[in-house]
Design an enzyme around this catalytic site. Structure first.
Site, mmCIF file in Angstrom:
data_model
loop_
_atom_site.group_PDB
_atom_site.id
_atom_site.type_symbol
_atom_site.label_atom_id
_atom_site.label_comp_id
_atom_site.label_asym_id
_atom_site.label_seq_id
_atom_site.Cartn_x
_atom_site.Cartn_y
_atom_site.Cartn_z
ATOM 1 C CB CYS A 49 -1.018 -0.234 1.259
ATOM 2 S SG CYS A 49 -2.172 -1.189 1.009
HETATM 3 C C1 BEZ Z 1 0.907 -4.469 1.792
HETATM 4 O O1 BEZ Z 1 0.137 -3.503 1.194
HETATM 5 O O2 BEZ Z 1 1.950 -4.719 1.276
HETATM 6 C C2 BEZ Z 1 -0.162 -5.429 2.127
HETATM 7 C C3 BEZ Z 1 -1.960 -4.793 3.294
HETATM 8 C C4 BEZ Z 1 -2.198 -6.700 3.645
HETATM 9 C C5 BEZ Z 1 -2.232 -7.538 3.189
HETATM 10 C C6 BEZ Z 1 -1.150 -8.164 2.622
HETATM 11 C C7 BEZ Z 1 -0.318 -6.699 2.334
#
Ligand code: BEZ
Length: 210
Positions: free
Chosen positions: A45
Site C-alpha cells: 500500500c
Molecule cells: C500490503 O500492502 O503490503 C499488504 C496489506 C494487507 C495485507 C497484505 C499486504
C-alpha cells in the site's frame, strides 16, 4: 450487492485527510477514481499511494480526481502519510478517506471476507462525469496495482465516450483504433473522412480521432 458497470456510483460523505468529502460534489463535472487499499502502514500500500501521488499531474491532465480509502482512521492516515513521503519521495497530494466504520467500504462492496478478514481489498472504480461506473477492478492484497494501466484505461474510456470507436488489445494513446461495428460504412465515411483499413468487415482500423 456488487456495483456493476453502468450503475450509478453511490454517493457518500466521509472524512478524509483533506476534510469531509461528498463524492459527487468532489468529482464535480469531471472523471474520478475511487480506490481502496487494505491497511495503513503496510508495504505494498505504501508503494501504491506513493505512485498515485507521483502520477497526480497525469490524472489532472485527464480531468480526473483520485480518492483513496482504507478502513483506518484519520490519525493513522496522517502518521502514515509521512512514511509515504519519506520512502516514496512524493507527499500524499490527494485525499485519503478514513472509513473506520466501513460505511463506504460496505457501500462499494470493497470487503471480500474470503480474501481478507474485515479489510478492504484493492478495489478500483472509475466514475464518469455522469456519475456512472465505467470500470471496476479488484486485486488481492498481495498484488500491487499498475497505475500506468489505470491511466491507459482512462485514456480509452475518455476516447470511446466521445467517438464511435473501441480500442484494441494493448492499445495506448496515439495508436490506431477500431470503428465500432454498429456504425455502417456510410456513417463511418462521415465520421472518419481520413478513411480506414478494412481487415474484415467487422474489423475496421482507423487513426485515433482527435
Ligand atoms: C500490503 O500492502 O503490503 C499488504 C496489506 C494487507 C495485507 C497484505 C499486504
Amino acid at each position: 450487492m456488487a456495483i456493476r458497470l453502468g450503475d450509478d456510483a453511490p454517493d457518500f460523505t466521509a472524512d478524509s485527510t483533506q476534510g469531509p468529502i461528498s463524492l459527487h460534489d468532489y468529482l464535480g463535472d469531471g472523471w474520478g477514481i475511487l480506490f481502496s487499499h487494505p491497511k495503513d502502514y503496510t508495504p505494498v500500500c505504501t508503494t501504491e499511494l506513493g505512485r498515485v501521488a507521483a502520477l497526480k499531474p497525469e490524472f489532472e491532465k485527464r480531468g480526473c480526481k483520485v480518492l483513496g480509502l482504507s478502513v483506518d482512521g484519520l490519525k493513522d492516515h496522517e502518521g502514515w502519510s509521512k512514511d509515504i513521503e519519506e520512502t516514496q519521495g512524493t507527499a500524499l497530494n490527494f485525499p485519503l478517506l478514513a472509513d473506520p466504520e466501513r460505511k463506504v467500504a460496505d457501500l462499494y462492496d470493497m470487503i471480500h471476507p474470503n480474501e481478507l478478514n474485515n479489510l478492504t481489498v484493492r478495489s478500483v472504480f472509475v466514475i464518469g462525469p455522469d456519475k456512472k461506473v465505467k470500470l471496476t477492478l479488484t486485486y488481492p492484497a498481495s498484488t500491487g496495482r499498475n497505475f500506468d494501466e489505470i491511466l491507459r484505461v482512462l485514456d480509452s474510456l475518455q476516447l470511446t465516450a466521445n467517438h464511435k470507436v473501441a480500442t484494441p488489445v494493448d492499445w495506448k494513446h496515439g495508436d490506431d483504433v477500431i470503428i465500432v461495428p454498429t456504425l455502417s460504412d456510410d456513417e463511418a465515411k462521415e465520421r472518419f473522412p481520413g478513411g480506414w483499413k478494412t481487415v474484415k468487415p467487422y474489423l475496421r482500423v482507423t487513426k485515433q480521432p482527435g
